[in-house]
Design a protein around this motif. Sequence first.
Motif, PDB file in Angstrom:
ATOM      1  N   ALA A   1      50.608 -79.789  52.572  1.00  9.02           N
ATOM      2  CA  ALA A   1      50.593 -81.152  52.057  1.00  9.02           C
ATOM      3  C   ALA A   1      50.785 -82.139  53.203  1.00  9.02           C
ATOM      4  O   ALA A   1      51.453 -81.850  54.191  1.00  9.02           O
ATOM      5  N   GLU A   2      50.171 -83.294  53.048  1.00 11.44           N
ATOM      6  CA  GLU A   2      50.341 -84.330  54.050  1.00 11.44           C
ATOM      7  C   GLU A   2      51.795 -84.801  54.042  1.00 11.44           C
ATOM      8  O   GLU A   2      52.407 -84.952  52.984  1.00 11.44           O
ATOM      9  N   PRO A   3      52.376 -85.053  55.215  1.00 10.36           N
ATOM     10  CA  PRO A   3      53.754 -85.552  55.244  1.00 10.36           C
ATOM     11  C   PRO A   3      53.847 -86.944  54.642  1.00 10.36           C
ATOM     12  O   PRO A   3      52.901 -87.731  54.691  1.00 10.36           O
ATOM     13  N   CYS A   4      54.974 -87.229  54.055  1.00 15.12           N
ATOM     14  CA  CYS A   4      55.214 -88.545  53.471  1.00 15.12           C
ATOM     15  C   CYS A   4      55.290 -89.582  54.590  1.00 15.12           C
ATOM     16  O   CYS A   4      56.038 -89.425  55.555  1.00 15.12           O
ATOM     17  N   ARG A   5      54.533 -90.668  54.459  1.00 12.64           N
ATOM     18  CA  ARG A   5      54.459 -91.688  55.497  1.00 12.64           C
ATOM     19  C   ARG A   5      55.509 -92.775  55.261  1.00 12.64           C
ATOM     20  O   ARG A   5      55.556 -93.387  54.192  1.00 12.64           O
ATOM     21  N   VAL A   6      56.333 -92.989  56.266  1.00 12.22           N
ATOM     22  CA  VAL A   6      57.388 -94.004  56.214  1.00 12.22           C
ATOM     23  C   VAL A   6      57.136 -95.018  57.322  1.00 12.22           C
ATOM     24  O   VAL A   6      56.874 -94.637  58.464  1.00 12.22           O
ATOM     25  N   LEU A   7      57.210 -96.300  56.984  1.00 12.66           N
ATOM     26  CA  LEU A   7      57.168 -97.345  58.002  1.00 12.66           C
ATOM     27  C   LEU A   7      58.591 -97.863  58.186  1.00 12.66           C
ATOM     28  O   LEU A   7      59.207 -98.377  57.251  1.00 12.66           O
ATOM     29  N   LEU A   8      59.114 -97.699  59.388  1.00 13.15           N
ATOM     30  CA  LEU A   8      60.455 -98.149  59.742  1.00 13.15           C
ATOM     31  C   LEU A   8      60.329 -99.483  60.472  1.00 13.15           C
ATOM     32  O   LEU A   8      59.771 -99.544  61.568  1.00 13.15           O
ATOM     33  N   VAL A   9      60.839-100.548  59.873  1.00 12.02           N
ATOM     34  CA  VAL A   9      60.783-101.879  60.472  1.00 12.02           C
ATOM     35  C   VAL A   9      62.161-102.156  61.059  1.00 12.02           C
ATOM     36  O   VAL A   9      63.101-102.508  60.345  1.00 12.02           O
ATOM     37  N   GLU A  10      62.281-101.981  62.363  1.00 18.86           N
ATOM     38  CA  GLU A  10      63.577-102.027  63.041  1.00 18.86           C
ATOM     39  C   GLU A  10      63.363-102.423  64.486  1.00 18.86           C
ATOM     40  O   GLU A  10      62.553-101.829  65.190  1.00 18.86           O
TER      41      GLU A  10
ATOM     42  N   ARG B   1      63.677 -92.101  63.456  1.00 17.68           N
ATOM     43  CA  ARG B   1      62.382 -91.430  63.395  1.00 17.68           C
ATOM     44  C   ARG B   1      62.515 -89.942  63.705  1.00 17.68           C
ATOM     45  O   ARG B   1      61.946 -89.109  62.992  1.00 17.68           O
ATOM     46  N   GLU B   2      63.279 -89.614  64.729  1.00 15.48           N
ATOM     47  CA  GLU B   2      63.448 -88.206  65.090  1.00 15.48           C
ATOM     48  C   GLU B   2      64.069 -87.411  63.938  1.00 15.48           C
ATOM     49  O   GLU B   2      63.614 -86.318  63.611  1.00 15.48           O
ATOM     50  N   TYR B   3      65.091 -87.981  63.331  1.00 18.36           N
ATOM     51  CA  TYR B   3      65.774 -87.272  62.242  1.00 18.36           C
ATOM     52  C   TYR B   3      64.853 -87.089  61.038  1.00 18.36           C
ATOM     53  O   TYR B   3      64.757 -85.996  60.456  1.00 18.36           O
ATOM     54  N   LEU B   4      64.141 -88.154  60.649  1.00 20.16           N
ATOM     55  CA  LEU B   4      63.252 -88.051  59.490  1.00 20.16           C
ATOM     56  C   LEU B   4      62.084 -87.108  59.759  1.00 20.16           C
ATOM     57  O   LEU B   4      61.664 -86.356  58.870  1.00 20.16           O
ATOM     58  N   GLU B   5      61.560 -87.142  60.981  1.00 20.45           N
ATOM     59  CA  GLU B   5      60.448 -86.237  61.303  1.00 20.45           C
ATOM     60  C   GLU B   5      60.892 -84.786  61.285  1.00 20.45           C
ATOM     61  O   GLU B   5      60.105 -83.894  60.949  1.00 20.45           O
ATOM     62  N   GLN B   6      62.159 -84.528  61.619  1.00 24.84           N
ATOM     63  CA  GLN B   6      62.684 -83.174  61.525  1.00 24.84           C
ATOM     64  C   GLN B   6      62.721 -82.684  60.079  1.00 24.84           C
ATOM     65  O   GLN B   6      62.765 -81.477  59.829  1.00 24.84           O
ATOM     66  N   HIS B   7      62.703 -83.634  59.151  1.00 31.20           N
ATOM     67  CA  HIS B   7      62.753 -83.276  57.733  1.00 31.20           C
ATOM     68  C   HIS B   7      61.417 -83.528  57.031  1.00 31.20           C
ATOM     69  O   HIS B   7      61.358 -83.709  55.814  1.00 31.20           O
ATOM     70  N   GLY B   8      60.343 -83.538  57.814  1.00 30.68           N
ATOM     71  CA  GLY B   8      59.017 -83.506  57.225  1.00 30.68           C
ATOM     72  C   GLY B   8      58.342 -84.836  56.979  1.00 30.68           C
ATOM     73  O   GLY B   8      57.286 -84.875  56.330  1.00 30.68           O
ATOM     74  N   PHE B   9      58.894 -85.928  57.483  1.00 31.87           N
ATOM     75  CA  PHE B   9      58.279 -87.235  57.284  1.00 31.87           C
ATOM     76  C   PHE B   9      57.436 -87.622  58.499  1.00 31.87           C
ATOM     77  O   PHE B   9      57.711 -87.180  59.623  1.00 31.87           O
ATOM     78  N   ALA B  10      56.441 -88.448  58.264  1.00 24.70           N
ATOM     79  CA  ALA B  10      55.664 -89.053  59.345  1.00 24.70           C
ATOM     80  C   ALA B  10      56.113 -90.504  59.446  1.00 24.70           C
ATOM     81  O   ALA B  10      55.927 -91.288  58.507  1.00 24.70           O
ATOM     82  N   VAL B  11      56.719 -90.865  60.574  1.00 21.60           N
ATOM     83  CA  VAL B  11      57.368 -92.170  60.694  1.00 21.60           C
ATOM     84  C   VAL B  11      56.658 -93.031  61.727  1.00 21.60           C
ATOM     85  O   VAL B  11      56.474 -92.625  62.880  1.00 21.60           O
ATOM     86  N   ALA B  12      56.279 -94.229  61.310  1.00 16.83           N
ATOM     87  CA  ALA B  12      55.758 -95.245  62.222  1.00 16.83           C
ATOM     88  C   ALA B  12      56.806 -96.344  62.352  1.00 16.83           C
ATOM     89  O   ALA B  12      57.570 -96.596  61.417  1.00 16.83           O
ATOM     90  N   ILE B  13      56.841 -96.997  63.494  1.00 15.30           N
ATOM     91  CA  ILE B  13      57.849 -98.008  63.772  1.00 15.30           C
ATOM     92  C   ILE B  13      57.190 -99.355  64.031  1.00 15.30           C
ATOM     93  O   ILE B  13      56.185 -99.436  64.747  1.00 15.30           O
ATOM     94  N   GLU B  14      57.749-100.392  63.441  1.00 20.96           N
ATOM     95  CA  GLU B  14      57.357-101.771  63.732  1.00 20.96           C
ATOM     96  C   GLU B  14      58.612-102.554  64.078  1.00 20.96           C
ATOM     97  O   GLU B  14      59.587-102.546  63.321  1.00 20.96           O
TER      98      GLU B  14
END
Length: 240
Positions: A8-17, A27-40
């Motif tokens: 399954a595609e990883p859940c996409r999270v946009l982190l605005v920080e 981002r590192e912690y969430l990606e370790q738990h299967g999320f795809a994290v982009a940062i703005e």
Amino acid sequence: MTSTVISAEPCRVLLVEDDARLAALVREYLEQHGFAVAIEARGDRAAARILSQQPELVVLDLMLPGCDGFEVCRTVRSRFSGPILILTARGEDIDHVMGLELGADDYVTKPVQPRVLLARIRALLRRGASRQAAAEAHDLTFGHLLIRASAREVVFNGHPIELTGNEFEILWLLARHAGEVLGRDAILSALRKIDYDGVDRSVDLRISRLRKKLHDDPGLPARIKTIRGKGYLFVADAWS
């Protein structure tokens, strides 16, 4: 013969920080738990990215360069259906209230343990997944009140009532249990899938806003009653 496993595609999270170090850690912690994290890092770019990319969830700081998180939330809420979790060092009650009124789905104050943030994110995503099941449920009618679960719409006295996602879910929950008293713990657990700690006032805030939108006298409510020490009661025959 070899087989191909399709994941399954990883859940996409946009982190605005705008705190680069914190953003990298989250981002590192969430990606370790299967999320795809982009940062703005900038508020004045965040709204456009949210609307164009439509991530499954947004983690939104309040104090941002360009424009603050409140303005971002206000701009995107009507066109972004995913959960918005506010993560901020601003712990004042007025900020919490304003964030919820602008349509945020949860509010977490820094510093927060990564596992707690992860739990809150997962709870929001589970709630979002349950909306599809709710959309297949029957619509409910009480006098002049019509709740269309399939379209997540509310019509009262012939006029559509604009509700946030949380407000709709609370109304739907209360209406499905018309005539029963639901405690804050039951309501919050249904929304977030976590236990009520006796302090969180987000249910009260949303009930108050529901009453205003549905013309229920906040001083002496007749449609969504407060049962002292027990919770809230949806009165089925009070919507004529």
